[in-house]
Design an enzyme around this catalytic site. Structure first.
Site, mmCIF file in Angstrom:
data_model
loop_
_atom_site.group_PDB
_atom_site.id
_atom_site.type_symbol
_atom_site.label_atom_id
_atom_site.label_comp_id
_atom_site.label_asym_id
_atom_site.label_seq_id
_atom_site.Cartn_x
_atom_site.Cartn_y
_atom_site.Cartn_z
ATOM 1 N N HIS A 34 0.866 -1.186 0.000
ATOM 2 C CA HIS A 34 0.000 0.000 0.000
ATOM 3 C C HIS A 34 0.895 1.226 0.000
ATOM 4 O O HIS A 34 2.140 1.114 -0.021
ATOM 5 C CB HIS A 34 -0.942 -0.027 1.210
ATOM 6 N N HIS A 37 4.074 1.339 2.154
ATOM 7 C CA HIS A 37 5.276 0.680 1.612
ATOM 8 C C HIS A 37 5.900 1.525 0.499
ATOM 9 O O HIS A 37 7.124 1.664 0.429
ATOM 10 C CB HIS A 37 4.914 -0.678 1.004
ATOM 11 N N GLN A 61 7.226 -15.681 11.902
ATOM 12 C CA GLN A 61 6.824 -14.569 12.774
ATOM 13 C C GLN A 61 5.330 -14.580 13.074
ATOM 14 O O GLN A 61 4.830 -13.671 13.726
ATOM 15 C CB GLN A 61 7.264 -13.232 12.195
ATOM 16 N N ASP A 150 5.010 -0.172 12.998
ATOM 17 C CA ASP A 150 5.523 -1.275 13.814
ATOM 18 C C ASP A 150 6.658 -0.731 14.673
ATOM 19 O O ASP A 150 7.837 -1.055 14.464
ATOM 20 C CB ASP A 150 6.004 -2.403 12.907
ATOM 21 N N GLN A 153 8.832 -3.228 16.517
ATOM 22 C CA GLN A 153 9.683 -3.934 15.548
ATOM 23 C C GLN A 153 10.890 -3.082 15.174
ATOM 24 O O GLN A 153 12.011 -3.578 15.076
ATOM 25 C CB GLN A 153 8.868 -4.270 14.290
ATOM 26 N N VAL A 176 2.053 6.231 7.439
ATOM 27 C CA VAL A 176 1.212 6.843 6.397
ATOM 28 C C VAL A 176 -0.239 6.485 6.727
ATOM 29 O O VAL A 176 -0.548 5.332 7.034
ATOM 30 C CB VAL A 176 1.605 6.339 4.991
ATOM 31 N N SER A 185 -2.309 -0.329 6.452
ATOM 32 C CA SER A 185 -1.840 -1.663 6.824
ATOM 33 C C SER A 185 -2.361 -2.658 5.794
ATOM 34 O O SER A 185 -3.475 -2.495 5.281
ATOM 35 C CB SER A 185 -2.390 -2.035 8.205
ATOM 36 N N ARG A 187 -3.406 -5.391 6.456
ATOM 37 C CA ARG A 187 -4.560 -6.067 7.063
ATOM 38 C C ARG A 187 -5.863 -5.302 6.842
ATOM 39 O O ARG A 187 -6.942 -5.881 6.965
ATOM 40 C CB ARG A 187 -4.335 -6.240 8.572
HETATM 41 O O1 PAF Z 1 7.138 -5.378 8.852
HETATM 42 C C1 PAF Z 1 7.052 -6.373 8.104
HETATM 43 O O2 PAF Z 1 6.410 -6.350 7.047
HETATM 44 C C2 PAF Z 1 7.777 -7.650 8.482
HETATM 45 O O3 PAF Z 1 7.759 -7.847 9.844
HETATM 46 C C3 PAF Z 1 9.210 -7.720 7.915
HETATM 47 C C4 PAF Z 1 10.100 -6.644 8.498
HETATM 48 C C5 PAF Z 1 9.188 -7.619 6.403
HETATM 49 C C6 PAF Z 1 9.839 -9.069 8.285
HETATM 50 O O4 PAF Z 1 9.116 -10.133 7.766
#
Ligand code: PAF
Length: 284
Positions: A34, A37, A61, A150, A153, A176, A185, A187
């Site tokens: 989206h 990214h 994950q 994230d 993360q 964004v 997202s 999702r």
């Molecule tokens: O943020 C994400 O999309 C994922 O956690 C990543 C960093 C690509 C790792 O799979």
């Protein structure tokens, strides 16, 4: 745009970029791309000679097999989008090639992974750290771009890079949002139109909570207020999983916002079956 599935071929191509003296900006993703990214790819494009993007729905994950099965996979559309923003290489490996055998390595990030996403999704950050390490070895980027949606993360990856001395600069990029404020997202596309309208409650709650904290309301009171916002929403199938007020660097719990240089407000909630997260920084 080059498109490679094989990790060895992608690695050789990235080494070729390097031999040609080109700096590599890397945007790791799980696809279903989206605007969030694409903003990372555009930024990477501005700051590097070439941009490599990976698409890999990383099974290690996901702690919930249903979530993994339902994660949107839209490779052809993603490919066109990446082409449109000038990505130079798309690397989209198969699971078997990334994990020829079940991995045994385990990461531990101490407190950083014991709260929020780490607490509610056991093993999640282990899987993230594992795949990001693999991807960094394959791509050898100079800079890697991560969205601040994230937030936890991002902190984990910063720690990973510091502890393992990856020669990579981790670049955090702003969230964004849709016009109504919902954080973009992958999702979101699983929401029904009615759920999509309701989902803005995460952002609205964060904004109002931020304002209350800045106006001097205590963390404890703000947490109670957030719980009271979500309690009646249960009948609409919206369930708060957590709302935390944490130190922006260590994620330790915050009691008094003025004792911290940066504070992050983080929220996770289910809208129907879809689990959404969002956050806002208090001082920036
Ligand atoms: O943020 C994400 O999309 C994922 O956690 C990543 C960093 C690509 C790792 O799979």
């Amino acid at each position: 745009m080059l498109f490679l599935k094989n990790p060895q071929e992608a690695h050789l191509q990235c080494l070729t970029f390097k031999k040609e003296g080109k700096s590599i900006g890397f945007v790791p993703t799980m696809g279903a791309l989206h605007e969030g990214h694409l903003s990372l790819v555009r930024r990477a494009k501005e700051e590097n000679d070439v941009v490599v993007c990976s698409i890999f729905v990383n099974p290690t994950q996901f702690n919930d097999p249903t979530d993994l099965a339902k994660y949107p996979r839209t490779l052809e559309a993603d490919r066109r989008l990446l082409e449109s923003v000038g990505c130079d290489l798309l690397f989209a490996p198969q699971e078997q090639e990334m994990y020829p055998a079940p991995p045994v390595l385990r990461f531990s990030f101490g407190h950083l992974e014991q709260v929020m996403e780490g607490a509610h999704r056991p093993g999640h950050f282990n899987g993230v750290a594992l795949v990001v390490s693999k991807l960094f070895h394959i791509v050898q980027p100079n800079k890697a771009y991560f969205g601040q949606k994230d937030y936890q993360q991002y902190l984990i990856i910063r720690q990973l890079v510091a502890d393992l001395s990856f020669p990579v600069e981790v670049v955090p990029c702003p969230i964004v949002r849709e016009a109504d404020g919902l954080a973009m997202s992958s999702r979101n596309r699983r929401l029904t139109p009615a759920q999509r309208r309701e989902a803005v409650i995460l952002h609205q709650t964060l904004q109002e909570a931020k304002q209350r904290l800045l106006n001097g309301v205590s963390v404890e009171e703000v947490k109670k207020w957030v719980a009271s916002v979500f309690a009646p929403l249960q009948k609409k199938d919206i369930r708060l999983e957590y709302f935390e007020v944490a130190d922006g660097y260590t994620l330790s719990a915050v009691k008094d916002i003025h004792r911290h240089k940066e504070v992050v407000l983080c929220i996770a909630a289910y809208v129907g079956e879809v689990r959404l997260i969002d956050n806002v920084l208090l001082f920036s």
